[in-house]
Motif scaffolding. Structure first.
Motif, PDB file in Angstrom:
ATOM      1  N   CYS A 211       7.162   1.048  13.419  1.00 56.40           N
ATOM      2  CA  CYS A 211       6.942  -0.214  12.695  1.00 56.40           C
ATOM      3  C   CYS A 211       7.842  -0.300  11.465  1.00 56.40           C
ATOM      4  O   CYS A 211       8.367  -1.379  11.142  1.00 56.40           O
TER       5      CYS A 211
ATOM      6  N   LEU B 184       5.282   4.398   7.720  1.00 59.71           N
ATOM      7  CA  LEU B 184       5.939   3.093   7.782  1.00 59.71           C
ATOM      8  C   LEU B 184       6.783   2.856   6.532  1.00 59.71           C
ATOM      9  O   LEU B 184       7.965   2.484   6.617  1.00 59.71           O
TER      10      LEU B 184
ATOM     11  N   GLY C   1       3.765   4.481  12.906  1.00 65.90           N
ATOM     12  CA  GLY C   1       4.196   4.004  11.601  1.00 65.90           C
ATOM     13  C   GLY C   1       5.704   4.001  11.472  1.00 65.90           C
ATOM     14  O   GLY C   1       6.301   3.067  10.912  1.00 65.90           O
TER      15      GLY C   1
END
Length: 283
Positions: A136, A47, A133
């Motif tokens: 996001c 992320l 991840g």
């Protein structure tokens, strides 16, 4: 020193210890908190990686847009983008290596799985965590930079004009080979024992490998070498062009990772020859 190591190996002793091969299926991992902690680490690391790097790409395009800034020499440039990707990998591998191994890339996980460094269960769930991840991370970029995100391509990987699919695939294969080969070399227990007098931090050469590959392949594919990075950007951007050649950013890195795993394990470390020698000695 070299002769001493060679003599020790010749007589069956080693000044280093290879970890045992990971089992193909290790259901016991699912009962351990350390496993889920590693999944969380991979999710958060990917992320953060996508958030910082895609923001850098979009910021560069904003700074070099002639409609907004007549100075085409402004912005971080390709060199700055490459530094952002390489620098973030260096930071995040350093932070997560002791928790999850610091993969942050399905191609790295795939290569380590083929070398029996991780189990199938861990490899699959790592890849899922990395892709989630990435989605996001890019989603946060779109939320914070909604006015620029779609206008400047969302940081999605696309095959550049003037290059055919074969060239793009080759760039991804070779680029990923460089990265995964560096990962194997930097984390090799034999190298750590042999070069223990050289204080080399493993995340440093890995980050530099990412940096160098980006310099070479940004003009061709925007540099994938990480299927989660390409997938997350394509999902959030959602435009058809981002999906047209998306297969290149999975097939290329996985082939490159497999080639690097084979080269390191079976050529440099001669795993097949050692296994055959052990079989003959036990026969």
């Amino acid at each position: 020193m070299t002769k001493d190591v060679e003599v020790a190996e010749h007589h069956g002793g080693k000044d280093y210890q290879d970890p045992p091969p990971a089992p193909l299926i290790d259901a016991e991992e699912l009962t351990k908190w350390s496993f889920y902690r590693a999944l969380i680490a991979e999710f958060i690391a990917t992320l953060l990686f996508l958030y910082v790097t895609v923001l850098t790409v979009i910021g560069y395009k904003v700074q070099t847009d002639p409609a907004l800034n007549p100075d085409q020499c402004g912005g971080v440039g390709i060199l700055g983008i490459a530094w952002a990707f390489g620098g973030m990998i260096f930071i995040l591998v350093y932070c997560t290596a002791g928790i999850s191994g610091g993969h942050i890339n399905p191609a790295v996980t795939f290569g380590l799985f083929l070398a029996r460094k991780v189990s199938l269960i861990r490899a699959v769930l790592y890849m899922v965590a990395q892709c989630l991840g990435a989605i996001c991370g890019v989603g946060l970029v779109k939320a914070f930079q909604s006015s620029y995100y779609n206008r400047y391509g969302g940081g999605a990987n696309e095959l550049a004009d003037g290059y055919n699919k074969g060239t793009g695939l080759g760039a991804e294969i070779i680029g990923t080979f460089v990265l995964v080969y560096t990962v194997f070399s930097a984390t090799d227990p034999k190298r750590s024992a042999r070069d223990s007098h050289v204080p080399v931090l493993a995340p440093l050469p890995i980050g530099f490998a990412v940096f160098m590959v980006h310099l070479a392949t940004i003009p061709i594919t925007g540099t994938g070498i990480n299927p989660a990075r390409s997938f997350g950007a394509a999902v959030i951007y959602g435009k058809e062009k981002a999906w047209d050649d998306h297969w290149i950013f999975w097939v290329g890195p996985f082939i490159g990772a497999a080639a690097a795993a084979f080269y390191h394990q079976f050529v440099l470390r001669a795993a097949a020859i050692k296994a055959l020698g052990s079989f003959r000695s036990n026969a």
